[in-house]
Design a protein around this motif. Sequence first.
Motif, PDB file in Angstrom:
ATOM      1  N   THR A   1       1.014  -1.072   0.035  1.00  0.00           N
ATOM      2  CA  THR A   1       0.030  -0.184   0.039  1.00  0.00           C
ATOM      3  C   THR A   1       1.115   1.029  -0.099  1.00  0.00           C
ATOM      4  N   GLY A   2       0.519   2.170  -0.774  1.00  0.00           N
ATOM      5  CA  GLY A   2       1.178   3.494  -0.854  1.00  0.00           C
ATOM      6  C   GLY A   2       2.252   3.315  -2.260  1.00  0.00           C
ATOM      7  N   TYR A   3       2.246   2.166  -2.777  1.00  0.00           N
ATOM      8  CA  TYR A   3       3.012   2.093  -3.956  1.00  0.00           C
ATOM      9  C   TYR A   3       2.140   1.720  -5.266  1.00  0.00           C
ATOM     10  N   PHE A   4       2.732   1.944  -6.313  1.00  0.00           N
ATOM     11  CA  PHE A   4       1.964   1.529  -7.400  1.00  0.00           C
ATOM     12  C   PHE A   4       2.845   0.480  -8.271  1.00  0.00           C
ATOM     13  N   ARG A   5       2.146  -0.521  -9.095  1.00  0.00           N
ATOM     14  CA  ARG A   5       2.844  -1.691  -9.487  1.00  0.00           C
ATOM     15  C   ARG A   5       2.967  -1.229 -10.992  1.00  0.00           C
ATOM     16  N   SER A   6       4.145  -1.599 -11.736  1.00  0.00           N
ATOM     17  CA  SER A   6       4.391  -1.267 -13.261  1.00  0.00           C
ATOM     18  C   SER A   6       5.185  -2.370 -13.873  1.00  0.00           C
ATOM     19  N   ASN A   7       4.957  -2.511 -15.004  1.00  0.00           N
ATOM     20  CA  ASN A   7       5.825  -3.626 -15.839  1.00  0.00           C
ATOM     21  C   ASN A   7       7.374  -3.047 -15.866  1.00  0.00           C
ATOM     22  N   LEU A   8       8.189  -3.994 -15.860  1.00  0.00           N
ATOM     23  CA  LEU A   8       9.670  -3.550 -16.117  1.00  0.00           C
ATOM     24  C   LEU A   8      10.098  -4.121 -17.538  1.00  0.00           C
TER      25      LEU A   8
ATOM     26  N   GLN B   1       6.542   1.239  -6.983  1.00  0.00           N
ATOM     27  CA  GLN B   1       7.183   2.283  -6.449  1.00  0.00           C
ATOM     28  C   GLN B   1       6.344   3.437  -6.094  1.00  0.00           C
ATOM     29  N   THR B   2       6.830   4.297  -5.339  1.00  0.00           N
ATOM     30  CA  THR B   2       5.709   5.270  -4.754  1.00  0.00           C
ATOM     31  C   THR B   2       5.103   6.080  -5.714  1.00  0.00           C
ATOM     32  N   GLN B   3       3.949   6.499  -5.321  1.00  0.00           N
ATOM     33  CA  GLN B   3       3.008   7.217  -6.289  1.00  0.00           C
ATOM     34  C   GLN B   3       3.677   8.479  -6.230  1.00  0.00           C
ATOM     35  N   PRO B   4       3.917   9.338  -7.394  1.00  0.00           N
ATOM     36  CA  PRO B   4       4.646  10.452  -7.397  1.00  0.00           C
ATOM     37  C   PRO B   4       3.813  11.874  -6.601  1.00  0.00           C
ATOM     38  N   GLU B   5       2.482  11.747  -6.999  1.00  0.00           N
ATOM     39  CA  GLU B   5       1.453  12.885  -6.615  1.00  0.00           C
ATOM     40  C   GLU B   5       1.352  12.866  -4.946  1.00  0.00           C
ATOM     41  N   LEU B   6       1.965  11.465  -4.088  1.00  0.00           N
ATOM     42  CA  LEU B   6       1.847  11.432  -2.854  1.00  0.00           C
ATOM     43  C   LEU B   6       3.278  11.610  -2.153  1.00  0.00           C
ATOM     44  N   GLN B   7       4.074  11.538  -2.876  1.00  0.00           N
ATOM     45  CA  GLN B   7       5.648  11.286  -2.108  1.00  0.00           C
ATOM     46  C   GLN B   7       6.099  12.772  -1.777  1.00  0.00           C
TER      47      GLN B   7
END
Length: 189
Positions: free
Chosen positions: A76-83, A101-107
Motif C-alpha cells: 500500500t502506498g506504491y503502484f505496480r508497473s511492468n519492467l 514504486q511510490t506514487q509521485p503525487e503522494l511522495q
Amino acid sequence: MLDPYFFGYGSLVNAATHTYRSTHPAQLNGWRRVWRHTSLRDQAFLSVTPAEGAQIDGLIAEVPNSDWQVLDLRETGYFRSNLDATQLKHSAGAVDVQMYQTQPELQATPDVRHPILLSYLDVVVQGFLEVFGEDGAERFFETTDGWDTPVLNDRSNPRYPRSQILTTSQTALVDAKLAHIGAQIITPR
C-alpha cells in the motif's frame, strides 16, 4: 502462460518477510533506490527513481496464479508497473516482471516526523546479506539515496510489522554502515 514475477529492491529481498518461494537474484539497470515519504504512511520507505547508468540489486519472485491481491495490500502506498526486460538481469528465463514504486503525487522528502525505521532497515540489509553477501549489503548503501533522513532506533520495540531478529554480526554491520555514512540516529518518544 507463465506466472508473473515481482522485482523487490528493499524488504522483499528478505525472503523471511513473504511466502513467495520461487526467487532469483536480479540486477535492474537504469534505477536507484531512494528513501521516500508519502501521505499514506508515518515513516519513510524505499522507492526507486530512474537514474541513467545506475544499477541496483534485488530479488525477483514468482506470483503464483497472478494473484497480486496480497502483495498489493502489503505494498500500500506504491503502484505496480511492468519492467522492461532489457533492463533486468536474472536467471528465471523469459518472464514478465513488475515493480512497485511510490506514487509521485503522494511522495515527499522524509524528515524527523517521517524517519527511516531501523527495524525496517535491518530487515532490508539482512535480506541483502543473505542473497548477495557483504558486498551486496555495501552496494545497497551505495545505490540508495536519502541517507540524510533521520533513522529512528526502534530495535527494542520494532514498529515495522515484518521485523526480524538479526545476528550480532548483521546488527554490527548495519550500525557500522550507518556510522560510516553519518546517519542521524534518533530515539523514540
